[in-house]
Design an enzyme around this catalytic site. Structure first.
Site, short mmCIF file in Angstrom:
data_model
loop_
_atom_site.label_atom_id
_atom_site.label_comp_id
_atom_site.label_asym_id
_atom_site.label_seq_id
_atom_site.Cartn_x
_atom_site.Cartn_y
_atom_site.Cartn_z
N HIS A 122 50.04 11.48 56.62
CA HIS A 122 49.05 11.27 57.02
C HIS A 122 48.06 11.40 55.85
CE1 HIS A 122 45.32 10.11 58.46
NE2 HIS A 122 45.79 9.29 59.31
N ASP A 126 50.53 19.25 62.09
CA ASP A 126 49.79 18.38 62.36
C ASP A 126 49.64 17.79 63.54
OD1 ASP A 126 49.41 15.17 60.37
OD2 ASP A 126 48.21 16.20 62.44
N GLN A 162 48.42 13.49 66.69
CA GLN A 162 50.14 12.17 67.34
C GLN A 162 50.90 13.19 69.06
OE1 GLN A 162 49.51 9.27 67.54
NE2 GLN A 162 48.60 9.08 65.31
N LYS A 219 42.57 11.52 70.46
CA LYS A 219 44.25 10.86 70.35
C LYS A 219 44.49 11.74 71.57
CE LYS A 219 44.85 10.47 65.79
NZ LYS A 219 44.81 9.02 65.33
N CYS A 264 47.79 4.95 56.87
CA CYS A 264 47.16 6.26 56.26
C CYS A 264 48.68 7.09 55.73
CB CYS A 264 46.03 6.73 57.64
SG CYS A 264 44.57 6.27 57.74
#
Lengths: 161, 412
Positions: B126, B203, B206, B229, B370
């Site tokens: 991303h 990261d 998600q 999220k 993104c």
């Protein structure tokens, strides 16, 4: 609301079979894109020599959403043979038609002809930039033919105004 | 934790926002990778704070301030437990994943990188786990290197040995791809990084709210999360930093709260994590974040993960039956697929698909998600994306399949 309120048959037709699709030698070349959405246009415009030279020939290639491609196709049909002044006038008319507030007045300006059907974009502010991409590219081409211009165009910042 | 079908249906009652119509059709919210909805419990925690406890934290000596401080700091420990951090001192509150990554890039980065060092990333990152490193590389003279993808849209691990060399000082990669849905082997990747002495940053934007996370098992040095999220409000997230690494980092933003003693000419800093939290924090949203963590644990993250994957599998099957539609990411049936299902339609551009889906009440996302370089590499101008969470249902997926089939016919 049905799909054909925005995607009228005319728009679908132009996006499937874009008119004046191709390249031009000896022309002003403008590259326009909206990186955030993936619409891209390569516009080629040949102006007749001299001041106020007409749009002699105009072609485009590119890829993107149905709105952006249809707008480009219809634009080339409309602008061919027009003087620079007429073309600029049409640009402003078209911008008002797609980016104005509220319901678009019917009928739309006669000069726009088929382009009036893109007024549906008013209800979809995110898509105004799709409809405007080819036109901003043309505006850039106009500028370049007069000696100023930066060669690359984007309508990312374009919104319902 | 095994839940019945009734349990999953009843969960929706916790989310009042789902009970609405859009353009005359029931809302189907399939844009969870962009942001999740918030349960009543989280919304109540937020308003309860402002109704009863609001006060600035840390320095007040009155009752409200004491209550606010206790509730705020409790979330630090709660989140540490949520990801099995060794200590709550390893949790820095930030605005989200993007800010967490920028924090590392701007403090750990210049302190530890020089010209010639390599930052290893992947081709599926991303922008938020790419651009901060581009900026850092330009400042320090370090170079970026990328692990490529296989045809099944997974990382090409065969190339790992050749790319993850001792010149790599930082290896940062995404756990679950927001645009492909691919789940990457975090444990294996972090182990490989340790072998060459590289620092790792995961990261987890998600994955934070979608599957169990155990930073001891993963073995990463940094992990970045976004609260919004995972059922918490926007504007709150966290950076996990292993004590050995975090404690050595220089300050980031200067100001109140992160200092110990201040003179006109210089100041001394608090230890981590407070060193990295200048100014009044996002108190209310942090407390609401705590309520979100409790809510998620009430369902169980294993159960959430299974539910996501079941929906994703079902969606993949239904979409694969639509002519000219291609689903991105690992193939149907792969265990490395998450609840993010991106797809491209042959005769319809993603923006047209998403606009028309919206007319039928279906919220999808279209564009480059993104991940511009990734989309360009895959030869796609854009793709459409459906992303699920535990309050979505198979019936909603059936409706999506109907709508997409209608759109496909319209553009044929």
């Amino acid at each position: 609301m049905n799909f054909d309120e925005l995607y009228q048959e005319l728009i679908l037709d132009h996006s499937r079979r874009p008119r004046n699709y191709g390249e031009l030698e000896e022309a002003v070349h403008v590259h326009g894109d909206n990186p955030s959405c993936g619409d891209e246009i390569f516009l080629h415009v040949r102006f007749a020599p001299g001041e106020g030279g007409n749009v002699e020939e105009i072609r485009f290639t590119g890829h993107g959403c149905a709105i952006s491609q249809a707008s480009a196709s219809m634009m080339t049909l409309k602008l061919k043979g027009k003087s620079k002044a007429e073309a600029e006038h049409l640009l402003h008319l078209f911008h008002d038609r797609v980016a104005g507030e509220g319901e678009a007045p019917e009928p739309g300006p006669r000069e726009l002809g088929d382009l009036n059907v893109l007024s549906g974009v008013r209800k979809f502010p995110q898509r105004v930039k799709c409809a405007m991409l080819a036109w901003r590219a043309f505006e850039q081409a106009l500028g370049e033919s007069e000696g100023d211009g930066t060669g690359r165009v984007s309508t990312e910042e374009e919104e319902n105004s | 934790m095994n839940h019945t079908a009734t349990f999953w249906d009843n969960i929706r009652a916790d989310f009042p926002i789902l009970r609405q119509e859009v353009h005359g059709e029931p809302l189907i919210y399939f844009d969870n990778a962009a942001t999740s909805q918030k349960p009543r419990a989280v919304i109540d925690a937020l308003s309860d704070y402002y109704l009863h406890d609001n006060s600035n934290v840390h320095r007040g000596m009155h009752e409200l301030s004491a209550r606010a401080t206790a509730k705020f700091e409790a979330v630090r420990g709660r989140l540490a437990k949520f990801i099995n951090a060794a200590s709550e001192e390893e949790i820095v509150f930030t605005r989200g994943t993007t800010e967490s990554i920028n924090l590392v890039a701007q403090t750990w980065g210049p302190q530890n990188l020089t010209a010639g060092d390599v930052i290893l990333l992947t081709e599926m990152e991303h922008h938020s786990n790419l651009v901060p490193w581009q900026i850092l590389a330009e400042k320090t003279g370090a170079r970026l290197r990328f692990i490529p993808l296989t045809d099944s849209h997974e990382l090409d691990l065969d190339r790992l040995g050749e790319l993850l060399t001792p010149e790599v000082k930082l290896f940062s990669f995404v756990h679950i791809s927001n645009s492909l849905g691919t789940i990457n082997p975090v444990v294996e990747l972090c182990r490989a990084a340790r072998e060459v002495g590289a620092v790792t940053l995961v990261d987890a934007a998600q994955s934070g709210g979608h599957c169990p996370l155990d930073v001891q098992a993963i073995g990463c040095d940094f992990l970045a999360l976004s609260g919004h999220k995972m059922c918490a409000p926007t504007g709150i997230g966290a950076l996990y930093g292993r004590r050995e690494v975090l404690s050595k980092m220089p300050p980031w933003h200067g100001g109140g709260e992160m200092i110990v003693s201040v003179q006109y000419e210089k100041s001394t800093w608090k230890p981590a994590p407070h060193r990295f939290e200048a100014g009044t924090p996002n108190i209310a949203d942090t407390i609401a974040f705590g309520a979100a963590l409790d809510y998620l644990d009430g369902i169980g993250r294993e159960a959430i993960m299974e539910h996501d994957q079941r929906l994703a599998q079902y969606a993949h099957e239904r979409l694969a039956a639509i002519p000219g539609l291609r689903v991105l990411g690992p193939p149907l049936g792969s265990p490395n697929r998450s609840g993010v299902v991106s797809f491209a339609m042959q005769n319809a551009h993603a923006h047209d698909v998403v606009t028309l889906a919206d007319r039928r009440g279906l919220a999808l996302r279209g564009g480059h998600h993104c991940t511009q370089p990734l989309m360009r590499k895959l030869g796609l101008a854009s793709s459409a994306r459906a992303s699920f969470y535990f309050y979505n249902t198979e019936a909603e997926i059936d409706r999506m399949a109907e709508i997409l089939a209608e759109i496909e016919r319209f553009f044929r």
